[in-house]
Design a protein around this motif. Structure first.
Motif, PDB file in Angstrom:
ATOM      1  N   UNK A  59       0.850  -1.188   0.000  1.00 44.86           N
ATOM      2  CA  UNK A  59       0.000   0.000   0.000  1.00 44.86           C
ATOM      3  C   UNK A  59       0.890   1.244   0.000  1.00 44.86           C
ATOM      4  N   UNK A  60       0.277   2.401  -0.104  1.00 43.83           N
ATOM      5  CA  UNK A  60       1.060   3.636  -0.169  1.00 43.83           C
ATOM      6  C   UNK A  60       1.894   3.827   1.097  1.00 43.83           C
TER       7      UNK A  60
ATOM      8  N   UNK B 197       9.281   1.641   2.277  1.00 48.74           N
ATOM      9  CA  UNK B 197      10.325   1.042   1.437  1.00 48.74           C
ATOM     10  C   UNK B 197      11.224   2.129   0.863  1.00 48.74           C
ATOM     11  N   UNK B 198      10.611   3.212   0.374  1.00 50.47           N
ATOM     12  CA  UNK B 198      11.392   4.298  -0.220  1.00 50.47           C
ATOM     13  C   UNK B 198      12.280   4.970   0.824  1.00 50.47           C
ATOM     14  N   UNK B 199      11.752   5.254   1.986  1.00 52.35           N
ATOM     15  CA  UNK B 199      12.559   5.906   3.024  1.00 52.35           C
ATOM     16  C   UNK B 199      13.681   4.991   3.505  1.00 52.35           C
ATOM     17  N   UNK B 200      13.419   3.682   3.551  1.00 48.96           N
ATOM     18  CA  UNK B 200      14.468   2.747   3.967  1.00 48.96           C
ATOM     19  C   UNK B 200      15.567   2.648   2.917  1.00 48.96           C
TER      20      UNK B 200
ATOM     21  N   UNK C 175       6.780   4.863  -6.143  1.00 54.49           N
ATOM     22  CA  UNK C 175       8.194   4.811  -6.534  1.00 54.49           C
ATOM     23  C   UNK C 175       8.512   5.885  -7.572  1.00 54.49           C
ATOM     24  N   UNK C 176       7.616   6.064  -8.537  1.00 57.25           N
ATOM     25  CA  UNK C 176       7.840   7.059  -9.591  1.00 57.25           C
ATOM     26  C   UNK C 176       7.907   8.472  -9.037  1.00 57.25           C
ATOM     27  N   UNK C 177       7.132   8.713  -7.999  1.00 57.85           N
ATOM     28  CA  UNK C 177       7.065  10.057  -7.425  1.00 57.85           C
ATOM     29  C   UNK C 177       8.061  10.258  -6.284  1.00 57.85           C
ATOM     30  N   UNK C 178       9.030   9.371  -6.192  1.00 57.19           N
ATOM     31  CA  UNK C 178      10.097   9.482  -5.193  1.00 57.19           C
ATOM     32  C   UNK C 178      11.397   9.772  -5.933  1.00 57.19           C
TER      33      UNK C 178
END
Length: 217
Positions: free
Chosen positions: A144-145, A151-154, A184-187
């Motif tokens: 989920x978001x 995941x992105x912050x890690x 993911x695309x917006x990170x």
């Protein structure tokens, strides 16, 4: 270790140079050196450094890396601890497939403890100085978001999932309608890989069989 001129001469009776001698050794004309590639998406060469004058020994093959299916099966096994919310996750070292942390949905204890969050928390507690960019995550359902944000912050490299968010919503599961790939695309500070459909049928079956409850109508 440097050798004396006498020893070097004895080790090279045919008058060939050290570089040529070692090249022939590596090609197998003066001994056997085994080099093997670990299986998986990224081949890891294992080679033997030959020291002048040292005996040439046979290398044993490296341990086989688990497949994507092997690792997803582990996530599926974890999800069965909570069959009413069968979200299981494992975090692995990308190059070897070694599992460093596991998790499953524990939202009955804490609403933020989805399977991926539980695995990330356990990884952080057990491996304080780990390089997160060398890790992958396998999860029975598309994050989920909230989970994909974690995941992105890690800094986890790649996410592999089984069941998609659209499948969940079609089957009556509560889900925020934002895909993991969109997060993911917006990170902009990450380049996280998203791969879906790993053992998709087996993962879908988990959610089809789950009883109705807080998250499934």
């Amino acid at each position: 270790m440097r050798t004396s001129p006498g020893r070097a001469k004895a080790a090279d009776p045919g008058g060939i140079g050290r570089r040529t001698f070692l090249s022939r050794v590596m090609l197998g004309t003066a001994g056997t050196v085994a080099a093997s590639f670990a299986s998986g998406d990224v081949g890891q060469l294992v080679a033997l450094a030959v020291e002048e004058g040292a005996p040439v020994r046979q290398m044993t093959p490296s341990r086989q890396k688990p497949s994507h299916e092997d690792l997803m099966r582990r996530a599926i096994a974890l999800s069965k601890q909570v069959p009413e919310v069968p979200f299981g996750a494992v975090i692995v070292r990308r190059l070897t497939g070694d599992i460093v942390a596991e998790g499953w949905n524990r939202s009955s204890e804490n609403p933020t403890l989805h399977g991926e969050i539980d695995a990330i928390n356990r990884c952080a507690a057990a491996h304080r100085l780990i390089d997160w960019t060398g890790l992958d995550l396998y999860t029975t359902a598309e994050p989920c978001v909230m989970c994909q944000g974690a995941v992105e912050w890690a800094g986890i490299n790649t996410v592999y999932y089984g069941t998609s968010i659209p499948y969940l919503t079609e089957r009556g599961w509560s889900a925020i309608d934002i895909r993991a790939a969109e997060v993911a695309r917006r990170t902009p500070f990450r380049r996280t890989g998203i791969v879906g459909g790993i053992l998709e049928a087996e993962c879908n079956a988990l959610f089809d069989a789950a009883p109705r409850g807080r998250f499934k109508t």
